[in-house]
Design a protein around this motif. Structure first.
Motif, PDB file in Angstrom:
ATOM      1  N   UNK A 145       0.868  -0.739   0.286  1.00  8.66           N
ATOM      2  CA  UNK A 145      -0.234  -0.166  -0.124  1.00  8.66           C
ATOM      3  C   UNK A 145       0.814   1.036   0.108  1.00  8.66           C
ATOM      4  N   UNK A 146       2.212   1.084  -0.041  1.00  9.27           N
ATOM      5  CA  UNK A 146       2.932   2.408  -0.489  1.00  9.27           C
ATOM      6  C   UNK A 146       2.743   3.686  -1.283  1.00  9.27           C
ATOM      7  N   UNK A 147       2.087   3.425  -2.764  1.00  8.52           N
ATOM      8  CA  UNK A 147       1.883   4.397  -3.766  1.00  8.52           C
ATOM      9  C   UNK A 147       0.328   4.475  -2.702  1.00  8.52           C
ATOM     10  N   UNK A 148      -0.352   3.968  -1.841  1.00 16.31           N
ATOM     11  CA  UNK A 148      -1.845   4.929  -2.069  1.00 16.31           C
ATOM     12  C   UNK A 148      -1.912   6.016  -0.928  1.00 16.31           C
ATOM     13  N   UNK A 149      -2.406   7.602  -0.912  1.00 20.55           N
ATOM     14  CA  UNK A 149      -2.127   8.303  -0.295  1.00 20.55           C
ATOM     15  C   UNK A 149      -2.860   7.887   1.251  1.00 20.55           C
ATOM     16  N   UNK A 150      -1.890   8.791   2.508  1.00 17.32           N
ATOM     17  CA  UNK A 150      -2.221   7.852   3.584  1.00 17.32           C
ATOM     18  C   UNK A 150      -2.777   9.444   4.506  1.00 17.32           C
TER      19      UNK A 150
END
Length: 266
Positions: free
Chosen positions: A61-66
């Motif tokens: 999930x590293x590329x998903x906005x947090x």
């Protein structure tokens, strides 16, 4: 047991209809693709603790906005009840949660102001009119926007969602758009993409190696042909060694190699 037997010995038509999941597969998909429940693995197959930590360092999930939501005590509560000394942050406990925001649909009303010269009007001269700059409609006299056009085309051709299901989904979202409108927009959208198609074809023709194949396609409504008669879609693509992969489809009436020769001429 009955379900297992049906899954194993059922007709192929029961498993898939027109490339889509049958009702049997729809209700069994979760069972089919779930991870099997296993007992505790033997001692020798257990991954050491330090290796487990290392493997978990990366995240899918590293590329998903947090979006960070913090839970803190009010300043008045950051005091120990017994000695009334101020509290300090010892650590932070972090729990991640994957959230999906449903599709948001809204109407953008473009209001363009048109100006005129009243002085010229009073003097009987031809009026001067000036219009504020504004974006043009994607399709004249249509409510479809570029984002809506790309959405329905992606749903149709990437996710293989039929138009009647899109129609039903839009009803659930609170508005009605007929399949006829969706179909017309997709066809007009394809015409808008023709310049991009031609550029991709030009890049394909500059390659030294291409892959090509054809597959049968039934067209229901086509002038001069009976419903259900065979037509073909040819696909051309670059080799796997190409750093800029490209794929093009071409609709033809047959599978003769002459169609490929014409497509690749010059």
């Amino acid at each position: 047991m009955k379900l297992k037997a049906k899954e194993k010995f059922g007709k192929s038509s029961e498993k898939a209809i027109d490339g889509q999941l049958s009702l049997f597969d729809v209700f069994n998909e979760a069972e089919t693709f779930r991870e099997p429940i296993q007992s505790e693995p033997p001692q020798e197959s257990i991954i050491p603790e330090h290796k487990r930590r290392k493997a978990k360092k990366g995240s899918k999930f590293n590329d998903i906005p947090v979006e960070v939501v913090e839970y803190k005590l009010d300043e008045s509560e950051q005091v120990y009840d017994n000695c009334h000394s101020p509290l300090t942050v010892m650590k932070k406990e972090i729990r991640k949660e994957l959230v999906v925001v449903p599709a948001e649909v809204k109407v953008i009303e473009h209001v363009t102001y048109v100006y005129s010269c009243r002085n010229c009007d009073k003097n009987g001269e031809s009026g001067f009119i000036k219009i504020a700059p504004h974006p043009k409609a994607l399709i004249k006299k249509s409510v479809v926007s570029p984002s809506f056009m790309s959405y329905i085309m992606n749903q149709k051709y990437t996710l293989a969602l039929p138009l009647y299901r899109m129609e039903q989904e839009f009803k659930r979202l609170g508005f009605e758009i007929s399949r006829q409108n969706l179909s017309n927009w997709i066809i007009k959208g394809a015409n808008l993409l023709k310049p991009i198609y031609e550029q991709i074809k030009l890049s394909l023709l500059n390659e030294t190696l291409l892959h090509a194949d054809e597959t049968v396609l039934e067209v229901l409504h086509e002038p001069g042909k009976e419903a259900g008669s065979k037509s073909y879609v040819w696909v051309y693509r670059t080799s796997k060694y190409n750093t800029h992969p490209a794929v093009l489809y071409e609709y033809t009436l047959g599978r003769s190699g002459d169609y490929a020769k014409k497509f690749l001429e010059d």
